[in-house]
Scaffold this motif. Sequence first.
Motif, PDB file in Angstrom:
ATOM      1  N   ASN A 130       0.845  -1.194   0.000  1.00  0.00           N
ATOM      2  CA  ASN A 130       0.000   0.000   0.000  1.00  0.00           C
ATOM      3  C   ASN A 130       0.878   1.240   0.000  1.00  0.00           C
ATOM      4  N   VAL A 131       0.898   1.904  -1.145  1.00  0.00           N
ATOM      5  CA  VAL A 131       1.755   3.078  -1.305  1.00  0.00           C
ATOM      6  C   VAL A 131       1.001   4.348  -0.921  1.00  0.00           C
ATOM      7  N   VAL A 132       1.585   5.153  -0.049  1.00  0.00           N
ATOM      8  CA  VAL A 132       1.071   6.500   0.194  1.00  0.00           C
ATOM      9  C   VAL A 132       1.977   7.465  -0.557  1.00  0.00           C
ATOM     10  N   PHE A 133       1.396   8.196  -1.497  1.00  0.00           N
ATOM     11  CA  PHE A 133       2.154   9.084  -2.387  1.00  0.00           C
ATOM     12  C   PHE A 133       1.772  10.528  -2.009  1.00  0.00           C
ATOM     13  N   SER A 134       2.588  11.132  -1.157  1.00  0.00           N
ATOM     14  CA  SER A 134       2.265  12.449  -0.595  1.00  0.00           C
ATOM     15  C   SER A 134       2.903  13.554  -1.427  1.00  0.00           C
ATOM     16  N   TYR A 135       2.090  14.470  -1.927  1.00  0.00           N
ATOM     17  CA  TYR A 135       2.628  15.551  -2.749  1.00  0.00           C
ATOM     18  C   TYR A 135       2.956  16.786  -1.914  1.00  0.00           C
ATOM     19  N   SER A 136       3.871  16.615  -0.991  1.00  0.00           N
ATOM     20  CA  SER A 136       4.490  17.730  -0.272  1.00  0.00           C
ATOM     21  C   SER A 136       5.600  17.163   0.585  1.00  0.00           C
ATOM     22  N   SER A 137       6.754  17.823   0.551  1.00  0.00           N
ATOM     23  CA  SER A 137       7.857  17.395   1.416  1.00  0.00           C
ATOM     24  C   SER A 137       7.481  17.530   2.885  1.00  0.00           C
ATOM     25  N   ARG A 138       6.477  18.340   3.177  1.00  0.00           N
ATOM     26  CA  ARG A 138       6.011  18.520   4.562  1.00  0.00           C
ATOM     27  C   ARG A 138       5.391  17.241   5.122  1.00  0.00           C
ATOM     28  N   LEU A 139       5.123  16.264   4.263  1.00  0.00           N
ATOM     29  CA  LEU A 139       4.471  15.030   4.721  1.00  0.00           C
ATOM     30  C   LEU A 139       5.447  13.866   4.852  1.00  0.00           C
ATOM     31  N   PHE A 145      -3.042   8.866  -2.943  1.00  0.00           N
ATOM     32  CA  PHE A 145      -2.406  10.178  -3.111  1.00  0.00           C
ATOM     33  C   PHE A 145      -2.890  11.116  -2.011  1.00  0.00           C
ATOM     34  N   ILE A 146      -1.960  11.899  -1.471  1.00  0.00           N
ATOM     35  CA  ILE A 146      -2.346  12.953  -0.533  1.00  0.00           C
ATOM     36  C   ILE A 146      -1.885  14.289  -1.097  1.00  0.00           C
ATOM     37  N   LYS A 147      -2.839  15.182  -1.270  1.00  0.00           N
ATOM     38  CA  LYS A 147      -2.525  16.521  -1.782  1.00  0.00           C
ATOM     39  C   LYS A 147      -2.859  17.571  -0.731  1.00  0.00           C
ATOM     40  N   VAL A 148      -2.140  18.679  -0.789  1.00  0.00           N
ATOM     41  CA  VAL A 148      -2.427  19.818   0.092  1.00  0.00           C
ATOM     42  C   VAL A 148      -3.106  20.893  -0.758  1.00  0.00           C
ATOM     43  N   ASN A 149      -4.342  21.218  -0.436  1.00  0.00           N
ATOM     44  CA  ASN A 149      -5.061  22.207  -1.263  1.00  0.00           C
ATOM     45  C   ASN A 149      -4.403  23.577  -1.229  1.00  0.00           C
ATOM     46  N   ASP A 150      -4.063  24.039  -0.030  1.00  0.00           N
ATOM     47  CA  ASP A 150      -3.554  25.409   0.090  1.00  0.00           C
ATOM     48  C   ASP A 150      -2.270  25.411   0.914  1.00  0.00           C
ATOM     49  N   PHE A 151      -1.165  25.773   0.277  1.00  0.00           N
ATOM     50  CA  PHE A 151       0.116  25.824   0.986  1.00  0.00           C
ATOM     51  C   PHE A 151       0.304  27.151   1.725  1.00  0.00           C
ATOM     52  N   HIS A 152      -0.619  28.085   1.571  1.00  0.00           N
ATOM     53  CA  HIS A 152      -0.459  29.439   2.129  1.00  0.00           C
ATOM     54  C   HIS A 152       0.918  30.004   1.753  1.00  0.00           C
ATOM     55  N   CYS A 153       1.261  29.939   0.488  1.00  0.00           N
ATOM     56  CA  CYS A 153       2.591  30.382   0.057  1.00  0.00           C
ATOM     57  C   CYS A 153       2.513  30.813  -1.406  1.00  0.00           C
ATOM     58  N   ASP A 154       2.927  32.047  -1.672  1.00  0.00           N
ATOM     59  CA  ASP A 154       2.745  32.604  -3.012  1.00  0.00           C
ATOM     60  C   ASP A 154       3.961  32.477  -3.930  1.00  0.00           C
ATOM     61  N   LEU A 155       4.984  31.789  -3.469  1.00  0.00           N
ATOM     62  CA  LEU A 155       6.199  31.651  -4.275  1.00  0.00           C
ATOM     63  C   LEU A 155       5.865  31.183  -5.702  1.00  0.00           C
ATOM     64  N   SER A 156       6.424  31.909  -6.704  1.00  0.00           N
ATOM     65  CA  SER A 156       6.108  31.572  -8.095  1.00  0.00           C
ATOM     66  C   SER A 156       7.369  31.327  -8.902  1.00  0.00           C
ATOM     67  N   MET A 187      -6.670  11.806  -1.428  1.00  0.00           N
ATOM     68  CA  MET A 187      -7.119  12.559  -0.255  1.00  0.00           C
ATOM     69  C   MET A 187      -6.607  13.981  -0.376  1.00  0.00           C
ATOM     70  N   ASN A 188      -7.496  14.956  -0.325  1.00  0.00           N
ATOM     71  CA  ASN A 188      -7.083  16.359  -0.341  1.00  0.00           C
ATOM     72  C   ASN A 188      -7.181  16.915   1.069  1.00  0.00           C
ATOM     73  N   ILE A 189      -6.051  17.313   1.639  1.00  0.00           N
ATOM     74  CA  ILE A 189      -6.175  17.986   2.932  1.00  0.00           C
ATOM     75  C   ILE A 189      -6.176  19.485   2.687  1.00  0.00           C
ATOM     76  N   ASP A 190      -6.860  20.224   3.566  1.00  0.00           N
ATOM     77  CA  ASP A 190      -7.126  21.633   3.285  1.00  0.00           C
ATOM     78  C   ASP A 190      -5.852  22.468   3.205  1.00  0.00           C
ATOM     79  N   ASP A 191      -4.994  22.323   4.210  1.00  0.00           N
ATOM     80  CA  ASP A 191      -3.853  23.238   4.265  1.00  0.00           C
ATOM     81  C   ASP A 191      -2.796  22.707   5.227  1.00  0.00           C
TER      82      ASP A 191
END
Lengths: 411, 411
Positions: free
Chosen positions: A236-245, A301-312, A358-362
């Motif tokens: 069972n793979v958990v594929f988290s799209y943020s280094s914070r996870l 998959f785990i995604k973070v909806n809002d990183f509260h970060c505007d870096l572009s 799974m989308n977590i809010d922030d």
Amino acid sequence: MQYRNNFNSTMLDKELFSAIVKEKEERGYYNLPFKDTTAFKEYAATVKQNNVVVIGIGGSTLGTYAIYQFLKHSKELTKELFFLETTDPIDIQSKMKNIDVEDTLFIVISKSGTTLETVALFKYVNSLVKCDKHNTVVITENDSKLNTYAQANGMKMFEIPKNVGGRFSVLSAVGLLPLAIVGIDIDTLLRGAKNVHDSFFEESDLEQNDDSLSIKKRVLKKARFFAEYKNSFNINVVFSYSSRLEGFNKWYIQLWGESLGKLDINSTHQGLTPVGIIGPVDQHSFLQLIIEGRRDKTVTFIKVNDFHCDLSVPDITLKGLEELDYINNIKFSSLINEQADATIEAICSLNDIPCDVMNIDDISEYSIAGLMYEYELLTSLTAKLLQINCYNQPGVESGKKILKEKLLKGQ
Amino acid sequence: MQYRNNFNSTMLDKELFSAIVKEKEERGYYNLPFKDTTAFKEYAATVKQNNVVVIGIGGSTLGTYAIYQFLKHSKELTKELFFLETTDPIDIQSKMKNIDVEDTLFIVISKSGTTLETVALFKYVNSLVKCDKHNTVVITENDSKLNTYAQANGMKMFEIPKNVGGRFSVLSAVGLLPLAIVGIDIDTLLRGAKNVHDSFFEESDLEQNDDSLSIKKRVLKKARFFAEYKNSFNINVVFSYSSRLEGFNKWYIQLWGESLGKLDINSTHQGLTPVGIIGPVDQHSFLQLIIEGRRDKTVTFIKVNDFHCDLSVPDITLKGLEELDYINNIKFSSLINEQADATIEAICSLNDIPCDVMNIDDISEYSIAGLMYEYELLTSLTAKLLQINCYNQPGVESGKKILKEKLLKGQ
């Protein structure tokens, strides 16, 4: 004809739910979201030191690390948190080199009170600085020998309840005390977990039918899938799209592996293998195996909806690399989520790899605690369906015994 | 009767060896231990900056990180090395906060030259500091667009040969240049790899029979086991008993997963799943799953014989915890190795979990490069037996295509 059997047909959702409600009466972790946090906050307010070192291993550190690592760059924390958890001498030396022990609070955590690594590390710390009630606090079971030590030295002790296992203890004193001390809002942590608790235990929507699954329905559905397809999909793979996870992934690996790797009631080896990976980095590593490898994996998959970060990505053209100007002006938070969506689409289009998203809010206390509590529920449910004891770890005892004999012989 | 078949019986050791010798003529990684390092050392001697930031992802960073993380606390290094590799905005921000960009050399690494994450990150760095030939160097293929950029800006470029794949490139410029710059002895790295090379390619001991397997015999034997039992044991755990091997574990996961997760010549999904864990920490996590879980895993233990570190458990008695005084005066390096031995004994005594033990000599350039080169050989051999292409990664292309379409549409 006489007939006996020990076939156990799969429980219906209602039966499974009832079994968990019954288990909740004896397993303490379910009710941790309702814990009174006053004592932790009061103690936290008295801590003068600028560094906090947790001495512990496994369930004593993984959950705390998961939450700290998730939040530390998004909050103004008041202190820095370190973890001493291994007997690797170079690791110990290199960590201690960066810590001013005179300005440090030590939190010694061991449920049993006699964890070898923890005691060895604490002895080492004792050789560097005088440990007393002014700089040391202990978290353990009420009747442990570590508590005897704490009492003999007049040190403050916070209790781990007997019926809360180490890997389910993050919302007990084990996690709440160090997190409160460094400035994390532990009441919001508990509210995040309570939200999941209430959705699972108080909503009566099992019969409803809608596309957006409630927390209750989705954990029941997932647990059932993992258990029913345990032989086809044993990974069972958990594929988290943020280094914070990354910390969360490690915590998940312990929770899933140590809870579900067991002999079942028929003495058959059961076990689902957890794998934690991070996007987009592991798109350049493990993804190839998911896409073209053997069909033995589920992917969450785990995604973070809002990183509260505007870096572009800045609007800069590099000579020769003009073809990549289409990424200019994109927020990195959008880019990483688009990368996640592209990978999800690529995997879903194959139609033979079970996956969910799974989308977590922030990046917040509320989000991470909810995610962790949901995973604890999922683990308990899956264990029930596999007919194993979720909460013990008998397999690690033989190695401990052999080690003790070796060390005693070497004296 | 006419008869056609595509059954492929297992190759004999001699045939397998011959196939690898043939492959060596076209695959560049095999011969990297013989590389002339003069250019890297000369460039390294000119670098004035105190920080080095590698911008890259996957094969462009994992091997370098593995070696750097293994050695950094045991050597007097002259500079600090950082890795920018993800599009996670909080990760980017928190890393850059700690780096003085005015005192930094940037090494941009992309084999294709157009890796999206790498270019996005490099653009971001360009918005923080002027990147020119004084603070930027490029490592890429000769005819890539990143090289066009480098030439247009008069920047130094080091080449990744076409026939060296990213995950096999650590002993090319990709790893050797940044490692030489921070003060790691790259000639000794190559000597460590060459020792394994010579043992494999030059010793003619296939017919000998002794208990202590030569490198050649053990990689042949292991590859054969992994391939033959691929369906029973689809998970290969590397259990490293030192935190210094955490980077190696990550590198192994990419090497094994991305090389072996493929469609074979009969278009069947093949794939062995790599898992990397660290002792003793994961004795408190994944070990329970190994001991009591499903018999779907092989386990390779890696131990470090000599940590070159005398740190000991001090001779201190803690009131209440006297029963643990048997660990007093033990060197931590002995303790961790005793822990490894106890775990190995516990697993071996079960008799149904295939496992092997690799002892590396010490924390040195020679040891880590030998270990990595041996793992590369093992991967190539296993791929031959699985009848797959070890060196491509076609599975990740569809996600990249979907992403590009999404981003172009969003413009």
